[in-house]
Design an enzyme around this catalytic site. Structure first.
Site, mmCIF file in Angstrom:
data_model
loop_
_atom_site.group_PDB
_atom_site.id
_atom_site.type_symbol
_atom_site.label_atom_id
_atom_site.label_comp_id
_atom_site.label_asym_id
_atom_site.label_seq_id
_atom_site.Cartn_x
_atom_site.Cartn_y
_atom_site.Cartn_z
ATOM 1 C CG ASN A 211 -2.988 2.785 8.688
ATOM 2 O OD1 ASN A 211 -4.044 3.329 8.354
ATOM 3 N ND2 ASN A 211 -2.572 1.647 8.141
ATOM 4 C CE LYS A 290 -2.504 -7.321 28.540
ATOM 5 N NZ LYS A 290 -3.089 -6.920 29.805
ATOM 6 C CG PHE A 324 -4.458 6.630 -2.955
ATOM 7 C CD1 PHE A 324 -5.123 5.868 -3.906
ATOM 8 C CD2 PHE A 324 -5.027 7.819 -2.525
ATOM 9 C CE1 PHE A 324 -6.338 6.288 -4.421
ATOM 10 C CE2 PHE A 324 -6.246 8.244 -3.034
ATOM 11 C CZ PHE A 324 -6.908 7.478 -3.983
#
Ligand code: CTP
Length: 402
Positions: A211, A290, A324
């Site tokens: 993020n 991957k 928070f």
């Protein structure tokens, strides 16, 4: 970083200013030393340059530069504007007389006139000079103008006499400085664990889920708490930021790593502040290779991570727990819900879409939601100031819990 100009004037006590520099550095203050001409007869400027890692200002305007240029000619104005405080230690009878009368015949005395920062003087001189009506009157004038005087001590003086005139102790001068700058040590003895930054969850060896958290709020909290005397453990996801040396810094990457680090350190902490933006989900299984492009949609299965704050909330006793809530809508509603759901004592909520409050900004606009129903909306301020407001509350909650 707060900046102090330390003026050193000519007296035997000039060497004690070196110890003061060290003491101020412990307070994480940047120190710019300015020496009068006579002070340099007592101590070499190099001593202060080595201690501060900065050029020591030794002359009048351009004198120390060799050649006059505009930059050096206005240096005293630049220094005057940059500093948060001017301290003169030791201050001789001569310098006090100059300050009292507004004489500006060298860098230090000119700086005194040019700065709007508060001024502290710590006089040191022979007892008769100290007691002389001229000196006392000068001091009175300076006090009346708001200059703070750190009284000299009594004792044996360099001249062989006994009486008042010894430079006050480094501790006494430092304490006056902290007082004027509003530096508190009210978190001494407290152990605080703070989390910061984003978490990173691997999707495959190349891709990640993360993020936009910069970590600035958490690092500001760690810095502020450490300055106020707390023992700080900062558990941080990957950020560009550096933690100050005094802080126990634990870099982590995933939510799971953060979770483990917190369990290790939160047990004996007096307060835990979860400022990190923790991922709520991670890929159910990170691919070993991957993931290749193929036709059609790709479904990524995500599983929930541990809600660290809620877990701490369930287990906590006297510990102060702060969470928070970075929201994009219904800020107050969400904050109140999280306060109850997570068992926290306080939720610091902000609307990340608001100007001056989002990711990677140096300011924040937050509201503190407390268990007792109090809701304190703070105006836009620096993340460092927000940190101090949060810590004020943490301290009050801690005192209430004791
Ligand atoms: N938090 C946590 N562990 C998680 C997720 C969040 O400890 N797995 C903490 C955060 O550090 C923050 C608080 O919980 O202090 C609130 O985080 P937030 O992401 O706003 O809340 P969520 O519970 O995830 O709620 P939602 O995603 O619905 O907004």
């Amino acid at each position: 970083m707060m900046r102090v100009a330390l003026g050193v004037s000519g007296g035997v006590a000039a060497y004690k200013a070196a110890e003061l520099v060290r003491r101020l550095q412990q307070e994480k203050l940047a120190v710019q030393v300015i020496m009068t001409r006579v002070a340099q007869e007592f101590v070499a400027p190099l001593t202060f340059a080595a201690l501060t890692g900065e050029k020591v200002i030794t002359g009048l305007f351009s004198e120390n530069q060799g050649d006059a240029n505009l930059e050096s000619a206005i240096e005293h104005i630049a220094v005057a504007q940059r500093i948060d405080l001017l301290v003169i230690a030791p201050a001789t009878a001569d310098i006090l007389a100059k300050l009292a009368n507004g004489i500006a015949d060298d860098f230090l005395t000119t700086l005194y006139l040019a700065t709007k920062a508060p001024v502290i003087v710590a006089p040191a001189m022979n007892v008769n000079m100290w007691e002389h009506a001229a000196t006392q009157q000068n001091l009175q004038m300076l006090r009346a103008r708001g200059v703070r005087v750190v009284q000299p001590d009594e004792g044996y003086l360099a001249c062989g006499m006994v009486g008042t005139g010894r430079l006050a102790s480094t501790e006494a001068i430092a304490s006056a400085i902290c007082d004027v700058l509003g530096l508190k040590h009210d978190l001494e003895g407290m152990k605080i664990v703070i989390t910061a930054g984003p978490t990173v969850e691997d999707v495959d060896p190349v891709r990640v889920l993360t993020n936009r958290s910069s970590g600035k709020m958490g690092y500001a909290l760690a810095d502020a708490a450490s300055r106020r005397g707390a023992h700080v453990t900062l558990i941080s996801g990957p950020t560009e930021l550096r933690a100050p040396n005094e802080i126990d810094w634990l870099p982590v990457r995933s939510t799971e790593e953060m979770h483990r680090a917190i369990l290790d350190h939160a047990k004996d902490a007096h307060a835990v502040i979860m400022a990190a933006a923790v991922s709520d989900y991670r890929p159910a299984a990170a691919a070993a290779q991957k993931i290749k492009r193929s036709e059609g949609k790709l479904m990524l299965e995500l599983e929930p991570t541990a809600d660290i704050l809620a877990e701490l909330g369930r287990e906590k006793s006297a510990q102060v727990l702060v969470g928070f809530a970075a929201e994009t809508d219904h800020v107050a509603e969400n904050a109140r819900r999280k306060l109850a759901a997570k068992g926290a004592d306080m939720i610091v909520a902000n609307d990340v879409t608001q100007e001056g409050a989002g990711f990677d900004t140096d300011t924040n606009v937050v509201t503190l939601f407390l268990r007792n129903g109090e809701e304190i909306a703070l105006p836009k301020m620096s993340k460092f100031d927000v940190a101090n407001r949060i810590l004020d509350r943490v301290l009050a909650l801690r005192k209430g819990a004791q």
